[in-house]
Design an enzyme around this catalytic site. Structure first.
Site, PDB file in Angstrom:
ATOM      1  N   LYS A 194       0.860  -1.186   0.000  1.00 39.37           N
ATOM      2  CA  LYS A 194       0.000   0.000   0.000  1.00 39.37           C
ATOM      3  C   LYS A 194       0.895   1.234   0.000  1.00 39.37           C
ATOM      4  O   LYS A 194       1.439   1.630   1.024  1.00 39.37           O
ATOM      5  CB  LYS A 194      -0.887  -0.011   1.251  1.00 39.37           C
ATOM      6  CG  LYS A 194      -2.257   0.608   1.082  1.00 39.37           C
ATOM      7  CD  LYS A 194      -2.273   2.092   0.833  1.00 39.37           C
ATOM      8  CE  LYS A 194      -2.027   2.917   2.072  1.00 39.37           C
ATOM      9  NZ  LYS A 194      -1.791   4.351   1.712  1.00 39.37           N
ATOM     10  N   GLU A 269       9.019   1.123  11.314  1.00 39.80           N
ATOM     11  CA  GLU A 269      10.133   2.055  11.157  1.00 39.80           C
ATOM     12  C   GLU A 269       9.503   3.444  11.188  1.00 39.80           C
ATOM     13  O   GLU A 269       8.793   3.820  10.260  1.00 39.80           O
ATOM     14  CB  GLU A 269      10.856   1.783   9.837  1.00 39.80           C
ATOM     15  CG  GLU A 269      12.335   2.110   9.899  1.00 39.80           C
ATOM     16  CD  GLU A 269      12.643   3.516   9.423  1.00 39.80           C
ATOM     17  OE1 GLU A 269      12.708   4.411  10.300  1.00 39.80           O
ATOM     18  OE2 GLU A 269      12.810   3.726   8.226  1.00 39.80           O
ATOM     19  N   CYS A 303      13.357  10.306   7.542  1.00 39.52           N
ATOM     20  CA  CYS A 303      13.128   9.822   8.904  1.00 39.52           C
ATOM     21  C   CYS A 303      14.346  10.050   9.786  1.00 39.52           C
ATOM     22  O   CYS A 303      14.216  10.362  10.954  1.00 39.52           O
ATOM     23  CB  CYS A 303      12.698   8.360   8.909  1.00 39.52           C
ATOM     24  SG  CYS A 303      13.810   7.269   8.028  1.00 39.52           S
ATOM     25  N   GLU A 403       8.889  15.825  15.724  1.00 37.79           N
ATOM     26  CA  GLU A 403       9.404  15.650  14.363  1.00 37.79           C
ATOM     27  C   GLU A 403       8.704  16.660  13.452  1.00 37.79           C
ATOM     28  O   GLU A 403       7.487  16.615  13.295  1.00 37.79           O
ATOM     29  CB  GLU A 403       9.119  14.221  13.876  1.00 37.79           C
ATOM     30  CG  GLU A 403       9.659  13.952  12.489  1.00 37.79           C
ATOM     31  CD  GLU A 403       9.418  12.516  12.022  1.00 37.79           C
ATOM     32  OE1 GLU A 403       8.266  12.050  12.062  1.00 37.79           O
ATOM     33  OE2 GLU A 403      10.398  11.866  11.607  1.00 37.79           O
TER      34      GLU A 403
HETATM   35  P1  NAI Z   1       1.450   8.427   7.955  1.00 43.41           P
HETATM   36  O1  NAI Z   1       2.339   7.668   8.858  1.00 43.41           O
HETATM   37  O2  NAI Z   1       0.043   8.579   8.391  1.00 43.41           O
HETATM   38  O3  NAI Z   1       1.475   7.754   6.501  1.00 43.41           O
HETATM   39  C1  NAI Z   1       2.361   6.724   6.106  1.00 43.41           C
HETATM   40  C2  NAI Z   1       1.602   5.607   5.427  1.00 43.41           C
HETATM   41  O4  NAI Z   1       0.665   5.037   6.332  1.00 43.41           O
HETATM   42  C3  NAI Z   1       0.789   6.025   4.202  1.00 43.41           C
HETATM   43  O5  NAI Z   1       0.848   4.990   3.230  1.00 43.41           O
HETATM   44  C4  NAI Z   1      -0.617   6.131   4.764  1.00 43.41           C
HETATM   45  O6  NAI Z   1      -1.604   5.954   3.783  1.00 43.41           O
HETATM   46  C5  NAI Z   1      -0.623   4.982   5.742  1.00 43.41           C
HETATM   47  N1  NAI Z   1      -1.632   5.085   6.804  1.00 43.41           N
HETATM   48  C6  NAI Z   1      -2.101   6.210   7.396  1.00 43.41           C
HETATM   49  N2  NAI Z   1      -3.013   5.895   8.340  1.00 43.41           N
HETATM   50  C7  NAI Z   1      -3.129   4.555   8.352  1.00 43.41           C
HETATM   51  C8  NAI Z   1      -3.890   3.627   9.103  1.00 43.41           C
HETATM   52  N3  NAI Z   1      -4.736   4.034  10.042  1.00 43.41           N
HETATM   53  N4  NAI Z   1      -3.749   2.315   8.853  1.00 43.41           N
HETATM   54  C9  NAI Z   1      -2.889   1.890   7.927  1.00 43.41           C
HETATM   55  N5  NAI Z   1      -2.143   2.705   7.171  1.00 43.41           N
HETATM   56  C10 NAI Z   1      -2.245   4.028   7.383  1.00 43.41           C
HETATM   57  O7  NAI Z   1       2.145   9.857   7.732  1.00 43.41           O
HETATM   58  P2  NAI Z   1       1.517  11.215   7.172  1.00 43.41           P
HETATM   59  O8  NAI Z   1       0.223  11.517   7.853  1.00 43.41           O
HETATM   60  O9  NAI Z   1       1.534  11.190   5.698  1.00 43.41           O
HETATM   61  O10 NAI Z   1       2.624  12.275   7.674  1.00 43.41           O
HETATM   62  C11 NAI Z   1       2.494  12.936   8.917  1.00 43.41           C
HETATM   63  C12 NAI Z   1       3.812  13.001   9.626  1.00 43.41           C
HETATM   64  O11 NAI Z   1       4.335  11.717   9.834  1.00 43.41           O
HETATM   65  C13 NAI Z   1       4.931  13.726   8.904  1.00 43.41           C
HETATM   66  O12 NAI Z   1       4.875  15.084   9.091  1.00 43.41           O
HETATM   67  C14 NAI Z   1       6.154  13.132   9.527  1.00 43.41           C
HETATM   68  O13 NAI Z   1       6.457  13.775  10.732  1.00 43.41           O
HETATM   69  C15 NAI Z   1       5.739  11.730   9.822  1.00 43.41           C
HETATM   70  N6  NAI Z   1       6.237  10.803   8.806  1.00 43.41           N
HETATM   71  C16 NAI Z   1       7.392  10.177   9.072  1.00 43.41           C
HETATM   72  C17 NAI Z   1       7.940   9.335   8.155  1.00 43.41           C
HETATM   73  C18 NAI Z   1       9.217   8.676   8.453  1.00 43.41           C
HETATM   74  O14 NAI Z   1       9.789   8.027   7.592  1.00 43.41           O
HETATM   75  N7  NAI Z   1       9.710   8.790   9.650  1.00 43.41           N
HETATM   76  C19 NAI Z   1       7.332   9.106   6.846  1.00 43.41           C
HETATM   77  C20 NAI Z   1       6.070   9.795   6.670  1.00 43.41           C
HETATM   78  C21 NAI Z   1       5.580  10.612   7.628  1.00 43.41           C
END
Ligand code: NAI
Ligand code: MG
Length: 502
Positions: A194, A269, A303, A403
């Site tokens: 996904k 991660e 990250c 973050e």
């Molecule tokens: P997110 O963690 O919500 O999204 C990442 C993935 O998870 C996407 O594919 C999303 O569709 C999926 N996802 C979201 N909610 C889900 C759920 N309930 N069940 C299963 N899958 C789900 O991150 P988002 O909202 O795009 O970004 C917000 C913040 O998260 C960013 O500002 C950043 O601080 C952090 N982030 C950190 C990352 C890292 O690599 N450390 C990567 C992306 C975001």
């Protein structure tokens, strides 16, 4: 490779993307979402819609999981380790051959500079497959001598964990997608991937290449869609044996809760707030540019970004000035513009979030030394923000604790304290993903490395990229488990003990 891409490839890609929505890849076929839904794909450099992708949902996830189960019990499950490795190597070659198009897709969709998409993204993905292909033939159990009375032959088997749900974020969409499927395939698992809703395009192209490589139908399935629908359906699904997730700590925590239904295995991660420590004796010619790109690279959407800078007070002004000069001179623009060093943020949501953090820092007493504002005007219609350095920051401020995931550096100084004092400041975080340190005194460097609570430590610029052989993961709230290396493959296996009474 001369020019990063030819204009004709870009034109062809753009008209192709405009002509029809990208589809789901389920059971070896490209299909529309069962609901018929699609969603808009936005170019973050312009803020304009330039493609559509199928909005997968629970119904599609059900089909994908069923296909993955059939492949596991059928054709893919019957592949020998060496056959699995060969297909993975073939996919690596196909990815490299499609490098121009993949890098363009990635750059348009995420905003990252095209060279980063080409080398970090496409080449990095091919290397993930090649490294992990080597493990397929080297996954083994052990023989063991039990102490029960009698005589036995006892051994362990390592079997694929089963159907894996892989959920990836938008900051490095392609290499992360491939880095998730590669160890899973090496271990003999099947996958439902996904991608993030902000960046679905390179994953769909990956589906084409997987089909072309000759993987049996259903071995890898790709369901584009939103987290709350497609992502949540995958996490909830009783037919999924493991979830491998990369993304925010908040979503990671919600995934853990959702996974309690069938107690599926989970590796996470997550985010970070990684410290960079520069001692007075550091080689500043290297440390300064590295500290700058450690937070401005990919617009800070990394990250392991080095977002908290700790500098010895005797060189603090020099380092902050050097990093600020680099920030001010950085070429910001669309990822596909030649010479761009930093692209836009991925979305309006992220832009608002990053600007909100900068404002919060200022309101808590930080000084915006350089940057701090949105970039607008001709050529900057999208989500651009200036590389930003905040000074006068201190533990307890939101910008220091949370973050930000943008090009915003918090600079702080330390005095002549002992290593334990420096380590305590660097460790003052809920996160523990990575840390960098710079010193010519390797004894201090190693002492600090041992005290830092982080999964990855970089000394004097070592390990700036991700190597598929090096374990990657977090202490504390930065995650569960490790990816990459032997551990990364073993995380896709179950161990079975077998004992024969002789
Ligand atoms: P997110 O963690 O919500 O999204 C990442 C993935 O998870 C996407 O594919 C999303 O569709 C999926 N996802 C979201 N909610 C889900 C759920 N309930 N069940 C299963 N899958 C789900 O991150 P988002 O909202 O795009 O970004 C917000 C913040 O998260 C960013 O500002 C950043 O601080 C952090 N982030 C950190 C990352 C890292 O690599 N450390 C990567 C992306 C975001
Ligand atoms: Mg996009």
């Amino acid at each position: 490779m001369n020019a990063p891409f030819s204009p004709s490839t870009l034109d062809r890609l753009r008209s192709d993307l405009a002509a029809s929505p990208r589809m789901l890849f389920i059971d070896g076929k490209f299909v529309a979402a069962a609901s018929g839904e699609t969603f808009e794909v936005i170019d973050p450099a312009t803020g304009q819609v330039f493609a559509h992708a199928a909005g997968g949902d629970k119904a599609d996830v059900d089909l994908a999981v069923a296909a993955a189960r059939r492949a596991l019990d059928g054709a893919w499950g019957k592949h020998t380790p060496s056959q699995r490795a060969r297909l993975m190597l073939k996919l690596a070659d196909l990815i490299e051959a499609a490098g121009e198009e993949l890098a363009l897709l990635e750059s348009l969709d995420n905003g990252m500079p095209i060279m980063m998409a080409r080398f970090g993204g496409v080449m990095g993905a091919a290397e993930q497959l090649r490294y992990n292909a080597g493990w397929a033939t080297k996954i083994t159990g052990e023989t063991i001598d039990p102490s029960w009375p009698g005589e036995y032959h006892a051994f362990t088997l390592r079997e694929p964990v089963g159907v894996v749900g892989s959920i990836v974020p938008w900051n490095f969409p392609f290499v992360m997608a491939v880095a998730k499927i590669a160890p899973a395939l090496a271990a003999g698992c099947t996958v439902v991937l996904k991608p993030a809703e902000q960046t679905p395009l390179s994953a769909v192209k990956l589906g084409e290449l997987i089909a072309a490589a000759g993987f049996p139908d259903g071995t890898v399935n790709i369901v584009t869609g939103f987290g709350k629908t497609a992502g949540a359906a995958l996490v909830d699904h009783p037919g999924v044996d493991k979830i491998s997730f990369t993304g925010s700590t908040t979503t990671g925590r919600s995934i853990l809760h959702a996974a309690t239904g069938n107690l599926k295995r989970v590796t996470l991660e997550l985010g970070g707030k990684s410290p960079v420590v520069i001692f007075a004796d550091a080689d500043l010619e290297k440390a300064i540019p590295s500290a700058a790109m450690g937070i401005f690279g990919n617009a800070g959407q990394v990250c392991a970004a080095g977002s908290r800078l700790f500098v010895h007070e005797s060189i603090f002004d020099q380092v902050v000035e050097g990093v600020s000069r680099r920030a001010a001179s950085l070429k910001v623009g669309a990822g596909i513009t030649p010479g761009t060093e930093m692209g836009p943020l991925v979305s309006q949501v992220q832009l608002d979030r990053v600007l909100g953090y900068i404002a919060s820092g200022a309101s808590e007493g930080a000084t915006v030394g350089v940057g701090g504002a949105r970039i607008e005007g001709e050529g900057y219609g999208g989500y651009f923000v200036q590389p930003t350095v905040l000074t006068g920051t201190a533990a307890g401020m939101k910008v220091v604790e949370e973050e930000i995931f943008g090009p915003v550096l918090c600079a702080m100084k330390f005095g002549d304290g002992d290593i334990d004092t420096i380590a305590a400041s660097a460790n003052q975080s809920d996160y523990g993903l990575a840390a960098s340190l710079w010193t010519r005194d390797m004894s201090s460097g190693l002492k600090l490395a041992k005290r830092l609570k982080a999964g990855t430590i970089r000394i004097n610029g070592g390990g700036a990229g991700v190597d598929p052989a090096m374990p990657l993961g977090g202490f504390k709230q930065s995650g569960w488990g490790r990816e990459n290396g032997r551990m990364g493959v073993e995380a896709y296996t179950e161990v079975k003990s077998v004992t024969i009474a002789l």
